[in-house]
Motif scaffolding. Structure first.
Motif, PDB file in Angstrom:
ATOM      1  N   VAL A 176       9.888   3.614   5.300  1.00 32.87           N
ATOM      2  CA  VAL A 176       8.651   3.445   6.061  1.00 32.87           C
ATOM      3  C   VAL A 176       9.016   3.230   7.526  1.00 32.87           C
ATOM      4  N   THR A 177       8.058   3.400   8.396  1.00 29.22           N
ATOM      5  CA  THR A 177       8.281   3.225   9.828  1.00 29.22           C
ATOM      6  C   THR A 177       7.586   1.955  10.303  1.00 29.22           C
ATOM      7  N   ALA A 178       8.340   1.085  10.943  1.00 34.88           N
ATOM      8  CA  ALA A 178       7.762  -0.126  11.519  1.00 34.88           C
ATOM      9  C   ALA A 178       7.160   0.211  12.879  1.00 34.88           C
ATOM     10  N   VAL A 179       5.950  -0.296  13.132  1.00 36.49           N
ATOM     11  CA  VAL A 179       5.223   0.028  14.362  1.00 36.49           C
ATOM     12  C   VAL A 179       4.958  -1.263  15.137  1.00 36.49           C
ATOM     13  N   PRO A 180       5.580  -1.418  16.323  1.00 33.71           N
ATOM     14  CA  PRO A 180       5.267  -2.588  17.147  1.00 33.71           C
ATOM     15  C   PRO A 180       3.902  -2.422  17.800  1.00 33.71           C
ATOM     16  N   GLU A 181       3.014  -3.376  17.572  1.00 33.29           N
ATOM     17  CA  GLU A 181       1.667  -3.307  18.118  1.00 33.29           C
ATOM     18  C   GLU A 181       1.330  -4.623  18.813  1.00 33.29           C
ATOM     19  N   GLN A 182       0.198  -4.640  19.473  1.00 38.76           N
ATOM     20  CA  GLN A 182      -0.295  -5.886  20.037  1.00 38.76           C
ATOM     21  C   GLN A 182      -0.522  -6.881  18.899  1.00 38.76           C
ATOM     22  N   GLY A 183       0.151  -7.989  18.964  1.00 41.76           N
ATOM     23  CA  GLY A 183      -0.035  -8.999  17.920  1.00 41.76           C
ATOM     24  C   GLY A 183       1.032  -9.017  16.860  1.00 41.76           C
ATOM     25  N   GLY A 184       1.975  -8.075  16.898  1.00 45.69           N
ATOM     26  CA  GLY A 184       3.041  -8.126  15.913  1.00 45.69           C
ATOM     27  C   GLY A 184       3.583  -6.753  15.558  1.00 45.69           C
ATOM     28  N   THR A 185       4.475  -6.724  14.570  1.00 45.62           N
ATOM     29  CA  THR A 185       5.075  -5.487  14.064  1.00 45.62           C
ATOM     30  C   THR A 185       4.521  -5.236  12.666  1.00 45.62           C
ATOM     31  N   PHE A 186       4.103  -3.999  12.426  1.00 44.65           N
ATOM     32  CA  PHE A 186       3.413  -3.679  11.180  1.00 44.65           C
ATOM     33  C   PHE A 186       4.038  -2.443  10.527  1.00 44.65           C
ATOM     34  N   VAL A 187       3.850  -2.332   9.216  1.00 44.89           N
ATOM     35  CA  VAL A 187       4.124  -1.094   8.497  1.00 44.89           C
ATOM     36  C   VAL A 187       2.845  -0.673   7.790  1.00 44.89           C
ATOM     37  N   TYR A 188       2.650   0.648   7.674  1.00 45.43           N
ATOM     38  CA  TYR A 188       1.494   1.203   6.983  1.00 45.43           C
ATOM     39  C   TYR A 188       1.978   1.763   5.647  1.00 45.43           C
ATOM     40  N   LEU A 189       1.492   1.160   4.566  1.00 47.49           N
ATOM     41  CA  LEU A 189       1.972   1.489   3.225  1.00 47.49           C
ATOM     42  C   LEU A 189       0.910   2.299   2.492  1.00 47.49           C
ATOM     43  N   GLU A 190       1.279   3.502   2.050  1.00 44.21           N
ATOM     44  CA  GLU A 190       0.351   4.368   1.328  1.00 44.21           C
ATOM     45  C   GLU A 190       0.537   4.202  -0.178  1.00 44.21           C
ATOM     46  N   GLY A 191      -0.545   4.430  -0.920  1.00 43.81           N
ATOM     47  CA  GLY A 191      -0.471   4.399  -2.377  1.00 43.81           C
ATOM     48  C   GLY A 191      -0.501   3.013  -2.978  1.00 43.81           C
ATOM     49  N   VAL A 192      -1.024   2.032  -2.246  1.00 49.17           N
ATOM     50  CA  VAL A 192      -1.064   0.660  -2.743  1.00 49.17           C
ATOM     51  C   VAL A 192      -2.252   0.498  -3.690  1.00 49.17           C
ATOM     52  N   GLN A 193      -1.987  -0.054  -4.871  1.00 50.03           N
ATOM     53  CA  GLN A 193      -3.047  -0.362  -5.823  1.00 50.03           C
ATOM     54  C   GLN A 193      -3.325  -1.866  -5.803  1.00 50.03           C
ATOM     55  N   ASP A 194      -4.490  -2.255  -6.327  1.00 50.51           N
ATOM     56  CA  ASP A 194      -4.924  -3.646  -6.224  1.00 50.51           C
ATOM     57  C   ASP A 194      -3.917  -4.627  -6.810  1.00 50.51           C
ATOM     58  N   GLU A 195      -3.222  -4.236  -7.881  1.00 51.21           N
ATOM     59  CA  GLU A 195      -2.320  -5.163  -8.572  1.00 51.21           C
ATOM     60  C   GLU A 195      -0.923  -5.219  -7.953  1.00 51.21           C
ATOM     61  N   HIS A 196      -0.649  -4.389  -6.962  1.00 49.66           N
ATOM     62  CA  HIS A 196       0.700  -4.293  -6.421  1.00 49.66           C
ATOM     63  C   HIS A 196       1.083  -5.513  -5.585  1.00 49.66           C
ATOM     64  N   LEU A 197       2.334  -5.953  -5.758  1.00 54.56           N
ATOM     65  CA  LEU A 197       2.998  -6.811  -4.803  1.00 54.56           C
ATOM     66  C   LEU A 197       3.910  -5.918  -3.954  1.00 54.56           C
ATOM     67  N   VAL A 198       4.148  -6.329  -2.719  1.00 52.20           N
ATOM     68  CA  VAL A 198       4.902  -5.525  -1.764  1.00 52.20           C
ATOM     69  C   VAL A 198       6.236  -6.187  -1.474  1.00 52.20           C
ATOM     70  N   GLN A 199       7.301  -5.394  -1.462  1.00 54.73           N
ATOM     71  CA  GLN A 199       8.613  -5.883  -1.048  1.00 54.73           C
ATOM     72  C   GLN A 199       9.163  -4.959   0.029  1.00 54.73           C
ATOM     73  N   LEU A 200       9.654  -5.554   1.110  1.00 57.53           N
ATOM     74  CA  LEU A 200      10.231  -4.785   2.207  1.00 57.53           C
ATOM     75  C   LEU A 200      11.709  -5.107   2.358  1.00 57.53           C
ATOM     76  N   GLU A 201      12.431  -4.133   2.887  1.00 51.54           N
ATOM     77  CA  GLU A 201      13.859  -4.299   3.152  1.00 51.54           C
ATOM     78  C   GLU A 201      14.190  -3.562   4.445  1.00 51.54           C
ATOM     79  N   ALA A 202      15.039  -4.171   5.268  1.00 49.36           N
ATOM     80  CA  ALA A 202      15.500  -3.543   6.506  1.00 49.36           C
ATOM     81  C   ALA A 202      17.015  -3.639   6.561  1.00 49.36           C
ATOM     82  N   GLU A 203      17.653  -2.591   7.101  1.00 50.84           N
ATOM     83  CA  GLU A 203      19.115  -2.541   7.104  1.00 50.84           C
ATOM     84  C   GLU A 203      19.608  -1.972   8.425  1.00 50.84           C
TER      85      GLU A 203
END
Length: 229
Positions: A176-203
């Motif tokens: 995924v691509t991290a986007v620096p915006e006003q107020g913080g850094t965000f990622v836009y995650l596609e295909g998220v369902q209501d029951e999903h938990l999200v895990q991120l990793e950066a290297e």
């Protein structure tokens, strides 16, 4: 979500197509058509529009009467339906009463339509669209914390990945691509369902930061891998 509508452009069929368009709009789905292309050939532009859509609805309405009293349907509509299925697209045929499609669509689910009493067909079509939307999921905007790590993600040398957790199972990691915006850094995650938990990793250069599996509605906190994760 975008859905391509394959249908006849005859005057008798346009009201039916408009009803389907209104149904899609009520589900916050954008209808895509080949209407301005004439609608009578499976052109490269039509193929492109189908490919860029998430699914296809084909309205198989009567065209020419057969000797046995049934009806043929419109060839370009069946070609668009077949092309969508051959290219792995979700697709459903709404088949009007009396239309003879032979065995060509027998292995696939279809929705029978009685134009004098169309309620059942439209309910089934609405249920199908809702199922497609659930399978596709939503796009969710997630903020990354803490800021000291989040700022590093603006560096093109840093690889950022995500995966989803659901009932103890997890998906594969995807970039995924991290986007620096006003107020913080965000990622836009596609295909998220209501029951999903999200895990991120950066290297970056041997350093890895990873979050716990986190609610999609919360800040995602990255930590150095091995530091309490």
């Amino acid at each position: 979500m975008n859905i391509f509508m394959a249908f006849s452009y005859r005057d008798d069929d346009k009201p039916l197509a408009r009803y389907v368009e209104r149904l899609l709009a009520s589900q916050f789905v954008k209808p895509i058509t080949g209407e301005r292309l004439g609608g009578e050939q499976l052109t490269l532009e039509v193929q492109k529009r189908i490919k860029e859509s998430d699914a296809l609805i084909a309205l198989l309405t009567p065209r020419d009467q057969l000797v046995d009293g049934g009806w043929t349907t419109h060839q370009w509509v069946t070609e668009e339906l077949a092309w969508a299925r051959a290219n792995g697209k979700r697709a459903i045929a709404v088949v009007e009463e009396g239309v003879n499609v032979g065995g060509m669509f027998q292995p696939h689910e279809c929705i029978p339509l009685n134009r004098d009493n169309p309620l059942e067909a439209f309910i089934r079509l609405s249920e199908t669209i809702n199922g497609w939307k659930q399978d596709k999921g939503r796009t969710v905007k997630v903020q990354i914390a803490p800021e000291t790590i989040a700022k590093k993600l603006d560096n093109h040398n840093v690889i950022c990945r995500r995966r989803f957790w659901k009932q103890g199972d997890y998906t594969d990691w995807q970039k995924v691509t991290a986007v620096p915006e006003q107020g913080g850094t965000f990622v836009y995650l596609e295909g998220v369902q209501d029951e999903h938990l999200v895990q991120l990793e950066a290297e970056e250069a041997g350093c890895t930061w990873q979050s716990l599996a986190t609610s999609q509605w919360m800040l995602v906190q990255l930590k150095a891998k091995g530091a309490g994760v």
